[in-house]
Design a protein around this motif. Structure first.
Motif, PDB file in Angstrom:
ATOM      1  N   SER A 108       0.833  -1.206   0.000  1.00 58.35           N
ATOM      2  CA  SER A 108       0.000   0.000   0.000  1.00 58.35           C
ATOM      3  C   SER A 108       0.868   1.257   0.000  1.00 58.35           C
ATOM      4  CB  SER A 108      -0.931   0.013   1.214  1.00 58.35           C
ATOM      5  OG  SER A 108      -1.861  -1.033   1.145  1.00 58.35           O
ATOM      6  N   ALA A 109       1.911   1.260   0.823  1.00 69.07           N
ATOM      7  CA  ALA A 109       2.800   2.427   0.882  1.00 69.07           C
ATOM      8  C   ALA A 109       3.457   2.672  -0.473  1.00 69.07           C
ATOM      9  CB  ALA A 109       3.853   2.230   1.968  1.00 69.07           C
ATOM     10  N   ALA A 110       3.930   1.610  -1.117  1.00 68.50           N
ATOM     11  CA  ALA A 110       4.565   1.753  -2.429  1.00 68.50           C
ATOM     12  C   ALA A 110       3.555   2.231  -3.474  1.00 68.50           C
ATOM     13  CB  ALA A 110       5.197   0.424  -2.852  1.00 68.50           C
ATOM     14  N   ILE A 111       2.354   1.718  -3.422  1.00 70.15           N
ATOM     15  CA  ILE A 111       1.315   2.136  -4.370  1.00 70.15           C
ATOM     16  C   ILE A 111       0.964   3.598  -4.154  1.00 70.15           C
ATOM     17  CG2 ILE A 111      -1.090   1.782  -5.080  1.00 70.15           C
ATOM     18  CD1 ILE A 111      -0.604  -1.251  -4.318  1.00 70.15           C
ATOM     19  N   PHE A 112       0.853   4.029  -2.894  1.00 71.94           N
ATOM     20  CA  PHE A 112       0.578   5.447  -2.635  1.00 71.94           C
ATOM     21  C   PHE A 112       1.690   6.327  -3.193  1.00 71.94           C
ATOM     22  CE2 PHE A 112      -2.524   4.445   0.934  1.00 71.94           C
ATOM     23  CZ  PHE A 112      -3.617   4.983   0.270  1.00 71.94           C
ATOM     24  N   ASP A 113       2.938   5.881  -3.103  1.00 74.61           N
ATOM     25  CA  ASP A 113       4.034   6.643  -3.712  1.00 74.61           C
ATOM     26  C   ASP A 113       3.825   6.758  -5.220  1.00 74.61           C
ATOM     27  OD1 ASP A 113       5.302   7.047  -1.271  1.00 74.61           O
ATOM     28  OD2 ASP A 113       6.747   5.411  -1.564  1.00 74.61           O
ATOM     29  N   ASP A 114       3.430   5.660  -5.851  1.00 73.60           N
ATOM     30  CA  ASP A 114       3.169   5.685  -7.298  1.00 73.60           C
ATOM     31  C   ASP A 114       2.000   6.602  -7.638  1.00 73.60           C
ATOM     32  OD1 ASP A 114       5.234   3.850  -7.640  1.00 73.60           O
ATOM     33  OD2 ASP A 114       3.876   2.124  -7.856  1.00 73.60           O
ATOM     34  N   LEU A 115       0.956   6.568  -6.817  1.00 74.39           N
ATOM     35  CA  LEU A 115      -0.196   7.432  -7.069  1.00 74.39           C
ATOM     36  C   LEU A 115       0.169   8.906  -6.911  1.00 74.39           C
ATOM     37  CD1 LEU A 115      -2.965   5.338  -5.294  1.00 74.39           C
ATOM     38  CD2 LEU A 115      -2.653   5.660  -7.762  1.00 74.39           C
ATOM     39  N   ARG A 116       1.003   9.214  -5.920  1.00 73.33           N
ATOM     40  CA  ARG A 116       1.451  10.593  -5.749  1.00 73.33           C
ATOM     41  C   ARG A 116       2.251  11.022  -6.976  1.00 73.33           C
ATOM     42  NH1 ARG A 116       5.401  13.972  -4.408  1.00 73.33           N
ATOM     43  NH2 ARG A 116       4.920  15.741  -3.046  1.00 73.33           N
ATOM     44  N   THR A 117       3.110  10.126  -7.476  1.00 80.80           N
ATOM     45  CA  THR A 117       3.891  10.414  -8.686  1.00 80.80           C
ATOM     46  C   THR A 117       2.968  10.695  -9.874  1.00 80.80           C
ATOM     47  OG1 THR A 117       5.756   9.111  -7.897  1.00 80.80           O
ATOM     48  CG2 THR A 117       5.625   9.476 -10.270  1.00 80.80           C
ATOM     49  N   ARG A 118       1.878   9.954  -9.954  1.00 77.19           N
ATOM     50  CA  ARG A 118       0.898  10.189 -11.027  1.00 77.19           C
ATOM     51  C   ARG A 118       0.301  11.598 -10.900  1.00 77.19           C
ATOM     52  NH1 ARG A 118      -3.990   6.127 -11.354  1.00 77.19           N
ATOM     53  NH2 ARG A 118      -2.281   4.703 -10.933  1.00 77.19           N
ATOM     54  N   GLU A 122       0.498  14.813 -13.478  1.00 77.75           N
ATOM     55  CA  GLU A 122      -0.710  15.493 -13.942  1.00 77.75           C
ATOM     56  C   GLU A 122      -0.738  16.973 -13.554  1.00 77.75           C
ATOM     57  OE1 GLU A 122      -5.291  14.862 -14.718  1.00 77.75           O
ATOM     58  OE2 GLU A 122      -3.800  13.278 -14.651  1.00 77.75           O
ATOM     59  N   LEU A 123      -0.359  17.279 -12.311  1.00 76.31           N
ATOM     60  CA  LEU A 123      -0.502  18.632 -11.789  1.00 76.31           C
ATOM     61  C   LEU A 123       0.811  19.410 -11.698  1.00 76.31           C
ATOM     62  CD1 LEU A 123      -2.877  17.791  -8.794  1.00 76.31           C
ATOM     63  CD2 LEU A 123      -3.525  18.686 -11.047  1.00 76.31           C
ATOM     64  N   GLY A 124       1.919  18.701 -11.656  1.00 78.23           N
ATOM     65  CA  GLY A 124       3.218  19.331 -11.451  1.00 78.23           C
ATOM     66  C   GLY A 124       3.659  19.192 -10.000  1.00 78.23           C
ATOM     67  N   ALA A 125       4.955  19.022  -9.806  1.00 81.48           N
ATOM     68  CA  ALA A 125       5.498  18.793  -8.467  1.00 81.48           C
ATOM     69  C   ALA A 125       5.221  19.966  -7.534  1.00 81.48           C
ATOM     70  CB  ALA A 125       7.002  18.525  -8.548  1.00 81.48           C
ATOM     71  N   GLY A 126       5.363  21.174  -8.030  1.00 79.50           N
ATOM     72  CA  GLY A 126       5.141  22.351  -7.191  1.00 79.50           C
ATOM     73  C   GLY A 126       3.711  22.441  -6.687  1.00 79.50           C
ATOM     74  N   ARG A 127       2.766  22.141  -7.559  1.00 83.38           N
ATOM     75  CA  ARG A 127       1.355  22.215  -7.147  1.00 83.38           C
ATOM     76  C   ARG A 127       1.011  21.130  -6.131  1.00 83.38           C
ATOM     77  NH1 ARG A 127      -2.749  22.822 -11.857  1.00 83.38           N
ATOM     78  NH2 ARG A 127      -4.107  23.277 -10.094  1.00 83.38           N
ATOM     79  N   VAL A 128       1.557  19.918  -6.315  1.00 82.30           N
ATOM     80  CA  VAL A 128       1.288  18.847  -5.354  1.00 82.30           C
ATOM     81  C   VAL A 128       1.913  19.187  -4.003  1.00 82.30           C
ATOM     82  CG1 VAL A 128       1.690  16.409  -4.802  1.00 82.30           C
ATOM     83  CG2 VAL A 128       0.938  17.066  -7.101  1.00 82.30           C
ATOM     84  N   ARG A 129       3.160  19.666  -4.008  1.00 83.85           N
ATOM     85  CA  ARG A 129       3.792  20.070  -2.743  1.00 83.85           C
ATOM     86  C   ARG A 129       3.018  21.198  -2.079  1.00 83.85           C
ATOM     87  NH1 ARG A 129       8.719  18.824  -5.436  1.00 83.85           N
ATOM     88  NH2 ARG A 129       8.989  20.963  -6.119  1.00 83.85           N
ATOM     89  N   ALA A 130       2.549  22.160  -2.867  1.00 80.24           N
ATOM     90  CA  ALA A 130       1.772  23.272  -2.309  1.00 80.24           C
ATOM     91  C   ALA A 130       0.444  22.767  -1.735  1.00 80.24           C
ATOM     92  CB  ALA A 130       1.524  24.331  -3.379  1.00 80.24           C
ATOM     93  N   LEU A 131      -0.212  21.847  -2.439  1.00 81.41           N
ATOM     94  CA  LEU A 131      -1.461  21.269  -1.940  1.00 81.41           C
ATOM     95  C   LEU A 131      -1.225  20.567  -0.610  1.00 81.41           C
ATOM     96  CD1 LEU A 131      -4.445  20.419  -2.275  1.00 81.41           C
ATOM     97  CD2 LEU A 131      -3.617  18.483  -3.644  1.00 81.41           C
ATOM     98  N   GLU A 132      -0.163  19.764  -0.534  1.00 77.94           N
ATOM     99  CA  GLU A 132       0.166  19.067   0.716  1.00 77.94           C
ATOM    100  C   GLU A 132       0.463  20.067   1.837  1.00 77.94           C
ATOM    101  OE1 GLU A 132       2.066  14.987  -1.186  1.00 77.94           O
ATOM    102  OE2 GLU A 132       3.356  16.733  -0.892  1.00 77.94           O
TER     103      GLU A 132
END
Length: 154
Positions: A108-118, A122-132
Motif C-alpha cells: 500500500s505504501a509503495a502504491i501510494f508513492d506511485d499514485l502521488r507520482t501520477r 498530472e498537476l506538477g510537483a510544485g502544485r502537489v507540494r503546495a497542496l500538501e
C-alpha cells in the motif's frame, strides 16, 4: 472565476481521497490482495507492527470493542491478522499483523508513492507540494486519525 459554494470544497476533497483509495485498492487487487477493503487498511494501520489489544484497537478506530473484534475476526479469516498472548499480561490477547498483513501495508505504501507520482505528472510537483503544505496548514500538527470508520458512523 467566481468562488464555488462552500459545500463543494469538502466534496472535492473527499472525491480526491476516494480516487486515491479506489486506485490503491484496484492495484492491490492486481497484486494479489483483492479482499482488502478501506476499513481493513485503517485497522491494519491502527494495529501497527507491535500489535494492540482489541479495546485499544477500538479506541484508535473510534469504534466499540465489539466492532473492533468483528474487524479482527474478518482480518483473521483473511490471513492479515492474528490474536496472540500478550507477553506482558497473560490475561490479555494482542492483535498482531501476520506477514501477509505486513506485506499488504508495505505494498500500500509503495502504491501510494506511485499514485502521488501520477498526481505530480498530472498537476506538477510544485502544485502537489503546495497542496500538501496547504492541507497540513489547515489540519494542523496532529494530522489525521485512523478513526474514519467510527467518525463516519458516529
Amino acid at each position: 472565476m467566481a468562488d464555488a459554494p462552500g459545500f463543494t470544497l469538502p466534496l472535492l476533497l473527499f472525491a480526491g481521497f476516494r480516487t486515491l483509495i479506489d486506485d490503491l485498492h484496484a492495484e492491490l487487487a492486481r497484486q494479489g490482495y483483492p479482499d482488502v477493503r478501506p476499513a481493513y487498511g485503517f485497522a491494519m494501520q491502527a494495529i501497527g507492527r507491535r500489535g494492540v489489544s482489541a479495546s485499544e484497537l477500538g479506541k484508535r478506530l473510534g469504534v466499540s470493542k465489539q466492532a473492533a473484534g468483528k474487524t479482527v475476526d474478518r482480518l483473521e479469516s483473511l490471513g492479515y491478522a492474528e490474536r496472540a498472548d500478550d507477553p506482558e499480561d497473560a490475561r490479555r490477547k494482542l492483535v498482531r499483523l501476520t506477514p501477509r498483513g505486513v506485506d499488504a501495508l508495505a505494498r500500500s505504501a509503495a502504491i501510494f508513492d506511485d499514485l502521488r507520482t501520477r498526481w505530480v505528472r498530472e498537476l506538477g510537483a510544485g502544485r502537489v507540494r503546495a497542496l500538501e503544505a496547504d492541507l497540513r496548514a489547515v489540519v494542523g500538527e496532529t494530522g489525521f486519525g485512523l478513526d474514519v470508520a467510527g467518525w463516519f458512523a458516529g
